[in-house]
Every structure is written in C-alpha cells, then in structure tokens.
Design an enzyme around this catalytic site. Structure first.
Site, PDB file in Angstrom:
ATOM      1  N   LEU A  56       0.803  -1.218   0.000  1.00 21.91           N
ATOM      2  CA  LEU A  56       0.000   0.000   0.000  1.00 21.91           C
ATOM      3  C   LEU A  56       0.841   1.275   0.000  1.00 21.91           C
ATOM      4  O   LEU A  56       0.303   2.370   0.172  1.00 21.91           O
ATOM      5  CB  LEU A  56      -0.960  -0.002   1.198  1.00 21.91           C
ATOM      6  CG  LEU A  56      -1.936  -1.184   1.227  1.00 21.91           C
ATOM      7  CD1 LEU A  56      -2.869  -1.086   2.418  1.00 21.91           C
ATOM      8  CD2 LEU A  56      -2.723  -1.281  -0.074  1.00 21.91           C
ATOM      9  N   CYS A  57       2.144   1.143  -0.171  1.00 19.37           N
ATOM     10  CA  CYS A  57       3.001   2.322  -0.306  1.00 19.37           C
ATOM     11  C   CYS A  57       2.878   2.899  -1.716  1.00 19.37           C
ATOM     12  O   CYS A  57       2.733   2.161  -2.692  1.00 19.37           O
ATOM     13  CB  CYS A  57       4.464   1.964  -0.040  1.00 19.37           C
ATOM     14  SG  CYS A  57       4.867   1.780   1.696  1.00 19.37           S
ATOM     15  N   HIS A  58       2.936   4.220  -1.807  1.00 22.10           N
ATOM     16  CA  HIS A  58       2.883   4.869  -3.115  1.00 22.10           C
ATOM     17  C   HIS A  58       4.245   4.769  -3.808  1.00 22.10           C
ATOM     18  O   HIS A  58       5.289   4.702  -3.156  1.00 22.10           O
ATOM     19  CB  HIS A  58       2.503   6.349  -2.957  1.00 22.10           C
ATOM     20  CG  HIS A  58       1.107   6.554  -2.466  1.00 22.10           C
ATOM     21  ND1 HIS A  58       0.783   6.469  -1.133  1.00 22.10           N
ATOM     22  CD2 HIS A  58      -0.042   6.846  -3.123  1.00 22.10           C
ATOM     23  CE1 HIS A  58      -0.509   6.692  -0.982  1.00 22.10           C
ATOM     24  NE2 HIS A  58      -1.036   6.919  -2.171  1.00 22.10           N
ATOM     25  N   ASP A 110      23.361 -11.503   5.647  1.00 22.99           N
ATOM     26  CA  ASP A 110      23.638 -12.451   4.563  1.00 22.99           C
ATOM     27  C   ASP A 110      25.131 -12.561   4.275  1.00 22.99           C
ATOM     28  O   ASP A 110      25.644 -13.665   4.032  1.00 22.99           O
ATOM     29  CB  ASP A 110      22.900 -12.001   3.308  1.00 22.99           C
ATOM     30  CG  ASP A 110      23.213 -12.906   2.123  1.00 22.99           C
ATOM     31  OD1 ASP A 110      22.843 -14.095   2.167  1.00 22.99           O
ATOM     32  OD2 ASP A 110      23.847 -12.424   1.162  1.00 22.99           O
ATOM     33  N   MET A 143       8.757   5.282   4.942  1.00 24.71           N
ATOM     34  CA  MET A 143       8.898   3.866   4.629  1.00 24.71           C
ATOM     35  C   MET A 143      10.114   3.611   3.755  1.00 24.71           C
ATOM     36  O   MET A 143      10.765   2.556   3.867  1.00 24.71           O
ATOM     37  CB  MET A 143       7.634   3.339   3.958  1.00 24.71           C
ATOM     38  CG  MET A 143       6.411   3.354   4.855  1.00 24.71           C
ATOM     39  SD  MET A 143       6.677   2.576   6.459  1.00 24.71           S
ATOM     40  CE  MET A 143       7.197   0.934   5.993  1.00 24.71           C
ATOM     41  N   GLU A 144      10.439   4.550   2.892  1.00 23.98           N
ATOM     42  CA  GLU A 144      11.625   4.395   2.047  1.00 23.98           C
ATOM     43  C   GLU A 144      12.897   4.376   2.896  1.00 23.98           C
ATOM     44  O   GLU A 144      13.800   3.553   2.671  1.00 23.98           O
ATOM     45  CB  GLU A 144      11.683   5.515   1.009  1.00 23.98           C
ATOM     46  CG  GLU A 144      10.744   5.349  -0.169  1.00 23.98           C
ATOM     47  CD  GLU A 144       9.277   5.489   0.199  1.00 23.98           C
ATOM     48  OE1 GLU A 144       8.421   5.025  -0.582  1.00 23.98           O
ATOM     49  OE2 GLU A 144       8.961   6.066   1.254  1.00 23.98           O
TER      50      GLU A 144
END
Length: 235
Positions: free
Chosen positions: A151-153, A204, A189-190
């Site tokens: 739901l992020c743009h 990793d 969010m980015e």
C-alpha cells in the site's frame, strides 16, 4: 399482603423476570412510582430515599452508558488511513494533498559479535566488502519500497543515502538511511526499508561465520514536511 400485591402486579412480574434488561426506562420508573404509592397508602408516607431514587439512578446510569457509547462512535472517525469503512485494506488517495519537500531518516543496528566484527573490520569475509554491498542494497531497496510494501505509493525519490559504520563498543554495524522527495506523501517507509534491507544484507554477508547475528533497533529517527511537519524520535 403488600408483597403479594406487588408480586402479582404486571409491572412486578416484568421487574423480576430474567429479561428485565429489555424494560424501558419509562416502564421501570412507572412500576417503581406505583409501588411507592402503595407503600404510602399502607405506611402513611413514601420510603425515604428509596425506590424512587433508585429508578432515577438507573435512568442516569443508562444515560451515562449511552453517552459513553456515543463517544466510542465519535472516536471511530479517527481511523487508520489504510483501512476502509468496512475494514478492507485500501491505498490512500493523496491527490488532495499539497506537494511539499519531505525527508526521513531511519536507523538500524546489527550486532555481530566480536569474531565476526573483527572479520568485517579487516574486510576478510568470504563474500567480500560487507559494508559496501549493504550500502548498495539499502539504496536499491529504498527505490523498490512500493514493490515490497503493497500500500506504499510509488514515490519519485530525489535523494537516498545509506551510511554504515562499525561500533567497537558493542561489536555492531550502525546503519542510518535518509530519503527525500518533493511530493504529496512522505518517505518514512523508504528510509526504513533502506536500513532494514541493508541490515539483512549484512546478515547475509556474514551468516557463514555466525548464526548469532541480531538485527535490532529499526526505527524512524526523524521526518520533515507534510501536514504533520517535523518529528524526531526522543531517546
């Protein structure tokens, strides 16, 4: 005799039945007042501070409960923006918002342990330069945020920066990510995706040497722009 008359009255039957919760306030008050009058005819005076006041208290309590339910209804207007009226997931329409410059800074820490920390600091990990690979991974992830989080743009980023540093006090990698744009929605969010994926990449690159590595303290540290303005995390 008075008790038999009360129990036999239709109001008293409703009063004592198990479904008394369905009695309306008016019916309940009427039954109480009728009983008060009968007691007055027998004893010459109504009971002081007795059943009449009880009926009043019940009415007040019911009103109070109704008021609290109403407040709950009012509070429902403060909904999560990604949730629709019936609870379904939705993408927020940002078209009415004004375009402003928006920035966000996020942080993350990867606890390596002394053995792995020494290998990373000496650039002796089998997979190569841990910090450089994690930096590139974080920048790439910030640009792919809308593909990772449904739901992020899809934001046109104007700047992404990811920095990694070694902390010898707790044998960790400290990660900080910054994202910026000029648009109608923020880049929190980015920035958080950048540091999260950078932390995963460190894991990793190092997992062959240890499985005890811990990724922790992923958080937003600062944001600016938009309707809510500036915000900073307080330690």
């Amino acid at each position: 005799m008075l008790l038999r008359r009360f129990v036999s009255s239709p109001h008293s039957k409703r009063f004592f039945c198990s479904s008394s919760s369905s009695i309306s306030n008016n019916e309940f008050t009427s039954a109480i007042h009728e009983l008060n009058k009968e007691m007055e005819s027998v004893f010459g005076e109504p009971p002081a501070g007795g059943l009449a006041s009880s009926a009043s208290n019940v009415h007040v309590n019911n009103e109070s409960q109704h008021s609290s339910f109403q407040k709950t209804d009012d509070q429902s207007s403060f909904q999560l923006t990604h949730t629709g009226h019936s609870g379904e997931a939705q993408m927020v329409d940002v078209s009415p918002k004004e375009s402003t410059k928006r920035t966000a800074i996020a942080g993350c820490k990867v606890l390596l342990g002394k053995k792995v920390f020494d290998l990373v600091s000496a650039n002796q990990m089998a997979k190569g330069d841990v910090l450089t690979v994690a930096k590139i991974a974080g920048i790439t992830a910030a640009k792919q945020t809308s593909n990772l989080i449904p739901l992020c743009h899809n934001i046109s980023l104007t700047h992404v920066q990811v920095d990694l540093s070694l902390n010898c006090e707790d044998f960790s990698v400290v990660i900080e990510g910054e994202a910026a744009t000029t648009g109608k929605t923020g880049v929190e969010m980015e920035a958080m995706t950048a540091v999260s994926v950078a932390g995963l990449t460190v894991y990793d690159m190092c997992k062959a040497a240890s499985k005890d590595i811990v990724i922790t303290d992923i958080r937003l540290k600062h944001k600016s722009g938009g309707k809510t303005g500036d915000w900073s995390w307080k330690q």
